[in-house]
Enzyme design. Structure first.
Site, mmCIF file in Angstrom:
data_model
loop_
_atom_site.group_PDB
_atom_site.id
_atom_site.type_symbol
_atom_site.label_atom_id
_atom_site.label_comp_id
_atom_site.label_asym_id
_atom_site.label_seq_id
_atom_site.Cartn_x
_atom_site.Cartn_y
_atom_site.Cartn_z
ATOM 1 N N LEU A 59 1.863 -5.475 2.929
ATOM 2 C CA LEU A 59 1.717 -5.811 4.341
ATOM 3 C C LEU A 59 1.227 -4.549 5.043
ATOM 4 O O LEU A 59 1.650 -3.439 4.711
ATOM 5 C CB LEU A 59 3.050 -6.247 4.956
ATOM 6 C CG LEU A 59 3.642 -7.583 4.504
ATOM 7 C CD1 LEU A 59 4.962 -7.837 5.233
ATOM 8 C CD2 LEU A 59 2.680 -8.735 4.744
ATOM 9 N N ASP A 60 0.339 -4.719 6.022
ATOM 10 C CA ASP A 60 -0.116 -3.577 6.811
ATOM 11 C C ASP A 60 1.084 -2.891 7.456
ATOM 12 O O ASP A 60 2.117 -3.520 7.721
ATOM 13 C CB ASP A 60 -1.076 -4.030 7.908
ATOM 14 C CG ASP A 60 -2.375 -4.586 7.347
ATOM 15 O OD1 ASP A 60 -2.733 -4.218 6.209
ATOM 16 O OD2 ASP A 60 -3.015 -5.393 8.047
ATOM 17 N N LYS A 61 0.926 -1.618 7.746
ATOM 18 C CA LYS A 61 2.007 -0.832 8.332
ATOM 19 C C LYS A 61 2.610 -1.510 9.551
ATOM 20 O O LYS A 61 3.840 -1.586 9.692
ATOM 21 C CB LYS A 61 1.493 0.562 8.710
ATOM 22 C CG LYS A 61 2.548 1.455 9.360
ATOM 23 C CD LYS A 61 1.973 2.818 9.726
ATOM 24 C CE LYS A 61 3.006 3.682 10.424
ATOM 25 N NZ LYS A 61 2.469 5.012 10.801
#
Length: 298
Positions: A136-138
């Site tokens: 998952l993106d930050k």
């Protein structure tokens, strides 16, 4: 001889004791697919309850009619922000907070989900390893999976399209989305600066398919339920920009507002066929309350 009856939910497993026995042998028999250290760690972490009271003594005496409950939802140290939703011998499912990297970068080595979870499982068993399955993106929060064996990792990654039965995101986007539901199909490529872009030309990159449904709208924002048919890097973010409704807080992909002080993207549901048992497992993460902020009073 089987000396218990069991009932399971997403959060708990409950056993009803039918014969007198000590707690640790009872748990070892109940979870004969887990290692001894793994079962003992359930007691150490305070996840075992007898008749609704936490119990950590290995030799605690059980009697017929007792109810033994395992609470699968556990929390790492508060500073990590990570909640472990489910854990077994093969997979680890977490609720990742916004602002936490999945894996290390050149600038950040330790404050990552991978680093924190590796420490967590090695505290249970120093030989245990952790493997990345997806990311998952930050700034994206929500449900995420890790593998605890190479076999589980390879099976999930190699058979991702067949094994993942549902991936649902909630996206807060800019503007009023007029079409109540729809599908976006394009081909994604990555620039040298690691920014993804979309092409409508068949075969011009990796095919990406995103389905969406409008849940709420206001004059300036829309809340969407998004289902991924493919899982490309930044797919939802790129497709929302392409639709003319970038995700709130996503400056990289065209957003002009920071209405909630974070990226408006949350991984709400992940369902998959377990890499060992092939049973369907489904896990959810509540939508952050801040996502509803733009619709208050409407």
């Amino acid at each position: 001889m089987v000396n218990f009856k069991s009932k399971r939910s997403k959060e708990n497993t409950v056993f009803e004791v039918t014969e007198a026995e000590e707690l640790l042998p009872f748990l070892l028999q109940s979870f004969n697919n887990r290692s001894r250290n793994s079962v003992k760690s359930l007691l150490t972490r305070g996840q075992v309850y007898v008749n609704e009271r936490a119990q950590t003594q290995h030799n605690y005496g059980l009697k017929p009619g007792d109810k033994v409950m395992i609470r699968w939802v556990t929390t790492l140290p508060k500073e990590t922000g990570i909640t472990v939703i489910y854990e077994d011998e093969d997979v680890l499912i977490i609720d990742k907070p916004s602002g936490l990297l999945t894996i290390a970068t050149d600038k950040e080595r330790e404050r990552t989900a991978y680093h924190q979870l590796t420490t967590y499982i090695k505290n249970q068993d120093a030989r245990q390893r952790l493997f990345i399955v997806h990311r998952l993106d930050k700034e994206t929060s929500g449900v995420m999976m890790f593998a605890k064996s190479m076999r589980a990792k390879e099976r999930m990654q190699n058979e991702w399209r067949e094994r993942v039965t549902k991936r649902t995101y909630i996206a807060l986007v800019e503007g009023r989305v007029s079409q109540k539901q729809g599908t976006i199909t394009s081909w994604l490529q990555e620039t040298k600066t690691h920014r993804m872009y979309s092409s409508k030309k068949t075969g011009d990159g990796q095919k990406a398919i995103t389905h969406y449904k409008v849940l709420r709208t206001s004059g300036h924002y829309s809340l969407l339920e998004v289902h991924l048919e493919t899982g490309r890097k930044n797919q939802i973010r790129v497709h929302m920009q392409e639709m003319g409704h970038p995700i709130v807080g996503d400056k990289l992909y065209g957003a002009k507002t920071k209405a909630i002080g974070r990226l408006g993207l949350h991984a709400a549901v992940l369902a998959f066929k377990h890499p060992k048992t092939n049973q369907i497992k489904s896990f959810e993460s509540p939508v952050p309350e801040v996502f509803f902020k733009p619709f208050k009073g409407r």
